[in-house]
Design a protein around this motif. Structure first.
Motif, PDB file in Angstrom:
ATOM      1  N   ASN A  72      -3.508 -19.798   2.877  1.00 56.60           N
ATOM      2  CA  ASN A  72      -4.536 -20.605   1.871  1.00 56.60           C
ATOM      3  C   ASN A  72      -5.367 -19.822   1.196  1.00 56.60           C
ATOM      4  O   ASN A  72      -6.552 -20.324   0.736  1.00 56.60           O
ATOM      5  CB  ASN A  72      -5.291 -21.624   2.996  1.00 56.60           C
ATOM      6  CG  ASN A  72      -4.315 -22.640   3.564  1.00 56.60           C
ATOM      7  OD1 ASN A  72      -3.631 -23.324   3.142  1.00 56.60           O
ATOM      8  ND2 ASN A  72      -4.725 -23.023   4.874  1.00 56.60           N
ATOM      9  N   ILE A  73      -4.874 -18.605   0.666  1.00 57.63           N
ATOM     10  CA  ILE A  73      -5.444 -17.855  -0.436  1.00 57.63           C
ATOM     11  C   ILE A  73      -4.569 -17.816  -2.027  1.00 57.63           C
ATOM     12  O   ILE A  73      -3.486 -17.464  -1.590  1.00 57.63           O
ATOM     13  CB  ILE A  73      -5.698 -16.695  -0.038  1.00 57.63           C
ATOM     14  CG1 ILE A  73      -7.012 -16.555   1.295  1.00 57.63           C
ATOM     15  CG2 ILE A  73      -6.428 -15.805  -1.117  1.00 57.63           C
ATOM     16  CD1 ILE A  73      -7.186 -15.362   1.804  1.00 57.63           C
ATOM     17  N   GLU A  74      -4.994 -18.107  -2.850  1.00 57.53           N
ATOM     18  CA  GLU A  74      -4.137 -18.340  -3.994  1.00 57.53           C
ATOM     19  C   GLU A  74      -4.382 -17.245  -4.847  1.00 57.53           C
ATOM     20  O   GLU A  74      -3.330 -16.942  -5.713  1.00 57.53           O
ATOM     21  CB  GLU A  74      -4.377 -19.602  -4.606  1.00 57.53           C
ATOM     22  CG  GLU A  74      -5.569 -19.753  -5.378  1.00 57.53           C
ATOM     23  CD  GLU A  74      -5.748 -21.200  -5.857  1.00 57.53           C
ATOM     24  OE1 GLU A  74      -6.534 -21.293  -6.913  1.00 57.53           O
ATOM     25  OE2 GLU A  74      -5.395 -22.140  -5.365  1.00 57.53           O
ATOM     26  N   ALA A  75      -5.656 -16.460  -4.720  1.00 53.97           N
ATOM     27  CA  ALA A  75      -5.845 -15.177  -5.390  1.00 53.97           C
ATOM     28  C   ALA A  75      -6.902 -14.460  -5.189  1.00 53.97           C
ATOM     29  O   ALA A  75      -7.405 -15.022  -4.080  1.00 53.97           O
ATOM     30  CB  ALA A  75      -6.076 -15.820  -6.863  1.00 53.97           C
ATOM     31  N   VAL A  76      -7.412 -13.518  -5.824  1.00 52.87           N
ATOM     32  CA  VAL A  76      -8.634 -12.498  -5.372  1.00 52.87           C
ATOM     33  C   VAL A  76      -9.254 -12.376  -6.711  1.00 52.87           C
ATOM     34  O   VAL A  76      -8.494 -12.335  -7.700  1.00 52.87           O
ATOM     35  CB  VAL A  76      -8.261 -11.184  -4.623  1.00 52.87           C
ATOM     36  CG1 VAL A  76      -7.846 -11.765  -3.242  1.00 52.87           C
ATOM     37  CG2 VAL A  76      -7.616 -10.585  -5.267  1.00 52.87           C
ATOM     38  N   MET A  77     -10.654 -12.197  -6.643  1.00 50.07           N
ATOM     39  CA  MET A  77     -11.508 -11.944  -7.829  1.00 50.07           C
ATOM     40  C   MET A  77     -12.158 -10.754  -7.248  1.00 50.07           C
ATOM     41  O   MET A  77     -12.566 -10.603  -6.323  1.00 50.07           O
ATOM     42  CB  MET A  77     -12.423 -13.083  -8.079  1.00 50.07           C
ATOM     43  CG  MET A  77     -11.863 -14.439  -8.163  1.00 50.07           C
ATOM     44  SD  MET A  77     -13.076 -15.861  -8.292  1.00 50.07           S
ATOM     45  CE  MET A  77     -13.870 -15.343  -9.832  1.00 50.07           C
ATOM     46  N   SER A  78     -12.519 -10.026  -8.311  1.00 52.06           N
ATOM     47  CA  SER A  78     -13.299  -8.674  -8.113  1.00 52.06           C
ATOM     48  C   SER A  78     -14.570  -8.945  -7.950  1.00 52.06           C
ATOM     49  O   SER A  78     -15.031 -10.021  -8.230  1.00 52.06           O
ATOM     50  CB  SER A  78     -13.203  -7.790  -9.475  1.00 52.06           C
ATOM     51  OG  SER A  78     -13.651  -8.404 -10.691  1.00 52.06           O
ATOM     52  N   MET A  95      -6.438  -0.647  -3.408  1.00 53.51           N
ATOM     53  CA  MET A  95      -6.237  -1.860  -2.590  1.00 53.51           C
ATOM     54  C   MET A  95      -6.519  -3.202  -3.389  1.00 53.51           C
ATOM     55  O   MET A  95      -5.940  -4.129  -2.798  1.00 53.51           O
ATOM     56  CB  MET A  95      -7.685  -1.776  -1.584  1.00 53.51           C
ATOM     57  CG  MET A  95      -7.736  -2.712  -0.539  1.00 53.51           C
ATOM     58  SD  MET A  95      -6.270  -2.674   0.647  1.00 53.51           S
ATOM     59  CE  MET A  95      -6.562  -1.312   1.655  1.00 53.51           C
ATOM     60  N   TYR A  96      -7.280  -3.223  -4.079  1.00 56.32           N
ATOM     61  CA  TYR A  96      -7.364  -4.492  -5.225  1.00 56.32           C
ATOM     62  C   TYR A  96      -6.217  -4.941  -5.664  1.00 56.32           C
ATOM     63  O   TYR A  96      -5.581  -5.952  -5.381  1.00 56.32           O
ATOM     64  CB  TYR A  96      -8.619  -4.353  -6.080  1.00 56.32           C
ATOM     65  CG  TYR A  96      -8.627  -5.685  -6.794  1.00 56.32           C
ATOM     66  CD1 TYR A  96      -9.638  -6.695  -6.604  1.00 56.32           C
ATOM     67  CD2 TYR A  96      -7.928  -5.956  -8.179  1.00 56.32           C
ATOM     68  CE1 TYR A  96      -9.694  -7.874  -7.030  1.00 56.32           C
ATOM     69  CE2 TYR A  96      -8.178  -7.229  -8.706  1.00 56.32           C
ATOM     70  CZ  TYR A  96      -9.206  -8.038  -8.400  1.00 56.32           C
ATOM     71  OH  TYR A  96      -9.159  -9.313  -8.850  1.00 56.32           O
ATOM     72  N   GLU A  97      -5.388  -4.153  -6.252  1.00 60.77           N
ATOM     73  CA  GLU A  97      -3.947  -4.116  -6.514  1.00 60.77           C
ATOM     74  C   GLU A  97      -3.056  -4.721  -5.483  1.00 60.77           C
ATOM     75  O   GLU A  97      -2.206  -5.558  -5.682  1.00 60.77           O
ATOM     76  CB  GLU A  97      -3.232  -2.958  -7.478  1.00 60.77           C
ATOM     77  CG  GLU A  97      -2.091  -3.313  -8.060  1.00 60.77           C
ATOM     78  CD  GLU A  97      -1.703  -2.144  -8.757  1.00 60.77           C
ATOM     79  OE1 GLU A  97      -0.499  -2.103  -9.416  1.00 60.77           O
ATOM     80  OE2 GLU A  97      -2.402  -1.119  -8.947  1.00 60.77           O
ATOM     81  N   ALA A  98      -3.068  -3.997  -4.507  1.00 66.61           N
ATOM     82  CA  ALA A  98      -2.111  -4.416  -3.263  1.00 66.61           C
ATOM     83  C   ALA A  98      -2.414  -5.764  -2.992  1.00 66.61           C
ATOM     84  O   ALA A  98      -1.534  -6.624  -2.626  1.00 66.61           O
ATOM     85  CB  ALA A  98      -2.509  -3.285  -2.286  1.00 66.61           C
ATOM     86  N   LEU A  99      -3.927  -6.054  -2.666  1.00 65.98           N
ATOM     87  CA  LEU A  99      -4.060  -7.442  -2.193  1.00 65.98           C
ATOM     88  C   LEU A  99      -3.764  -8.440  -3.335  1.00 65.98           C
ATOM     89  O   LEU A  99      -3.004  -9.370  -2.848  1.00 65.98           O
ATOM     90  CB  LEU A  99      -5.864  -7.628  -2.227  1.00 65.98           C
ATOM     91  CG  LEU A  99      -6.509  -7.031  -0.915  1.00 65.98           C
ATOM     92  CD1 LEU A  99      -7.965  -7.175  -0.883  1.00 65.98           C
ATOM     93  CD2 LEU A  99      -6.042  -7.871   0.085  1.00 65.98           C
ATOM     94  N   LEU A 155       0.831  -1.086  -0.105  1.00 69.63           N
ATOM     95  CA  LEU A 155       0.154   0.051  -0.023  1.00 69.63           C
ATOM     96  C   LEU A 155       0.837   1.485  -0.209  1.00 69.63           C
ATOM     97  O   LEU A 155       0.549   2.269  -0.707  1.00 69.63           O
ATOM     98  CB  LEU A 155      -1.048  -0.061   1.037  1.00 69.63           C
ATOM     99  CG  LEU A 155      -1.981  -1.042   1.292  1.00 69.63           C
ATOM    100  CD1 LEU A 155      -2.839  -1.001   2.690  1.00 69.63           C
ATOM    101  CD2 LEU A 155      -2.972  -0.603   0.262  1.00 69.63           C
ATOM    102  N   HIS A 156       2.043   1.312   0.785  1.00 71.35           N
ATOM    103  CA  HIS A 156       2.812   2.467   0.567  1.00 71.35           C
ATOM    104  C   HIS A 156       3.376   2.659  -0.511  1.00 71.35           C
ATOM    105  O   HIS A 156       3.574   3.662  -1.180  1.00 71.35           O
ATOM    106  CB  HIS A 156       3.891   2.311   1.844  1.00 71.35           C
ATOM    107  CG  HIS A 156       3.432   2.660   3.290  1.00 71.35           C
ATOM    108  ND1 HIS A 156       2.877   3.851   3.666  1.00 71.35           N
ATOM    109  CD2 HIS A 156       3.650   1.663   4.467  1.00 71.35           C
ATOM    110  CE1 HIS A 156       2.547   3.939   4.793  1.00 71.35           C
ATOM    111  NE2 HIS A 156       3.087   2.752   5.452  1.00 71.35           N
ATOM    112  N   ARG A 157       3.868   1.492  -1.290  1.00 76.70           N
ATOM    113  CA  ARG A 157       4.506   1.713  -2.609  1.00 76.70           C
ATOM    114  C   ARG A 157       3.603   2.159  -3.462  1.00 76.70           C
ATOM    115  O   ARG A 157       4.086   2.979  -4.463  1.00 76.70           O
ATOM    116  CB  ARG A 157       5.122  -0.031  -2.905  1.00 76.70           C
ATOM    117  CG  ARG A 157       6.061   0.193  -4.237  1.00 76.70           C
ATOM    118  CD  ARG A 157       6.306  -1.338  -4.429  1.00 76.70           C
ATOM    119  NE  ARG A 157       5.043  -2.235  -4.840  1.00 76.70           N
ATOM    120  CZ  ARG A 157       4.305  -2.388  -5.904  1.00 76.70           C
ATOM    121  NH1 ARG A 157       4.867  -1.464  -7.021  1.00 76.70           N
ATOM    122  NH2 ARG A 157       3.387  -3.183  -6.123  1.00 76.70           N
ATOM    123  N   LEU A 158       2.442   1.434  -3.685  1.00 75.98           N
ATOM    124  CA  LEU A 158       1.501   1.915  -4.713  1.00 75.98           C
ATOM    125  C   LEU A 158       0.802   3.382  -4.374  1.00 75.98           C
ATOM    126  O   LEU A 158       0.546   4.051  -5.507  1.00 75.98           O
ATOM    127  CB  LEU A 158       0.485   1.150  -4.792  1.00 75.98           C
ATOM    128  CG  LEU A 158       0.606  -0.351  -5.346  1.00 75.98           C
ATOM    129  CD1 LEU A 158      -0.452  -1.479  -5.043  1.00 75.98           C
ATOM    130  CD2 LEU A 158       1.016  -0.411  -6.479  1.00 75.98           C
TER     131      LEU A 158
END
Length: 265
Positions: free
Chosen positions: A229-235, A213-217, A30-33
């Protein structure tokens, strides 16, 4: 504005070190982005908030990130929340972006049947929970089970205690939570249908844009998602979580003070 973040939905002792690491990486992302977009460094909290009641967090305009159940989005206390992503759990055998519940009872007891109607006691974690309430009623209705008592435990771990102590007969437990809980003396007797996984949310007035936030996640999950145990996120969006209505016949059986799932506002 006081900024706050939490990851409460699976914040159980076995997973807490992984969650802390995940937040540390996410905080750096989040700081980087956000650095090229702002002339000052946002006071992103160093640690996850494990003390402030969830309702207080959800109504705080400084809420950067949290989680809720899909039906919670349609309750008055969550009117300021915006769902930004849903996780793809790597430990569940189901459609990506979905999850399900195990239907459980105390070991050694006969599974409930239509013939036992009127004697089956259900325990739910919350009236606005998909995994511990709506999933249980849905499964019971599909299997012709119509108990006459519904108890409110306040959490999945507490529901398991109700079963172990003989205070209840059936419960539904989030399958992603199952390995993190004390399941001694408990038997899985069924599985609910799938539903969209609980969303990551933020307050609509958060100082960080939802897209950032989505990009950072997404970036953080590539680096540290395996530990939780999370391999990705979906919008996602609110429409993904259509109100999950429990059968009308069950409304009168809810404990006093417990509103039916998804009180539309």
């Amino acid at each position: 504005m006081s900024l706050v973040a939490s990851l409460p939905w699976y914040d159980l002792p076995p997973l807490q070190p992984g969650l802390d690491t995940f937040w540390s990486v996410l905080r750096n992302e989040l700081h980087r982005l956000s650095a090229p977009l702002s002339s000052y460094r946002l006071p992103i909290p160093d640690t996850l908030d494990r003390h402030t009641p969830l309702v207080e967090q959800w109504t705080n305009p400084g809420l950067l990130l949290s989680q809720c159940c899909g039906p919670d989005l349609f309750t008055p206390q969550a009117r300021g929340l915006v769902p930004i992503a849903r996780p793809v759990f790597s430990d569940l055998d189901c459609t990506p972006g979905q999850y399900f519940s195990y239907i459980v009872s105390a070991s050694g007891r006969e599974p409930a049947s239509p013939q036992s109607a009127g004697t089956v006691r259900f325990v739910i974690n919350s009236a606005s929970s998909r995994s511990g309430c709506a999933a249980l009623f849905e499964w019971a209705s599909a299997n012709g089970i119509d108990g006459d008592q519904v108890l409110l435990s306040g959490g999945h771990a507490a529901s398991l205690e109700y079963l172990r102590n003989g205070a209840a007969d059936l419960a539904a437990i989030d399958a992603h939570s199952w390995p993190l809980l004390d399941s001694r003396g408990i038997t899985i007797i069924g599985r609910s249908t799938e539903a969209p996984a609980p969303p990551f949310v933020m307050h609509q007035r958060s100082p960080i844009h939802a897209a950032l936030m989505y990009e950072a996640l997404s970036d953080t999950i590539q680096q540290a998602g395996a530990s939780i145990n999370i391999e990705a996120v979906m919008s996602t969006c609110s429409q993904t979580y259509h109100p999950i209505q429990i059968p009308v016949a069950w409304h009168a059986r809810l404990p006093v003070g417990a509103s039916p799932c998804c009180v539309l506002v």
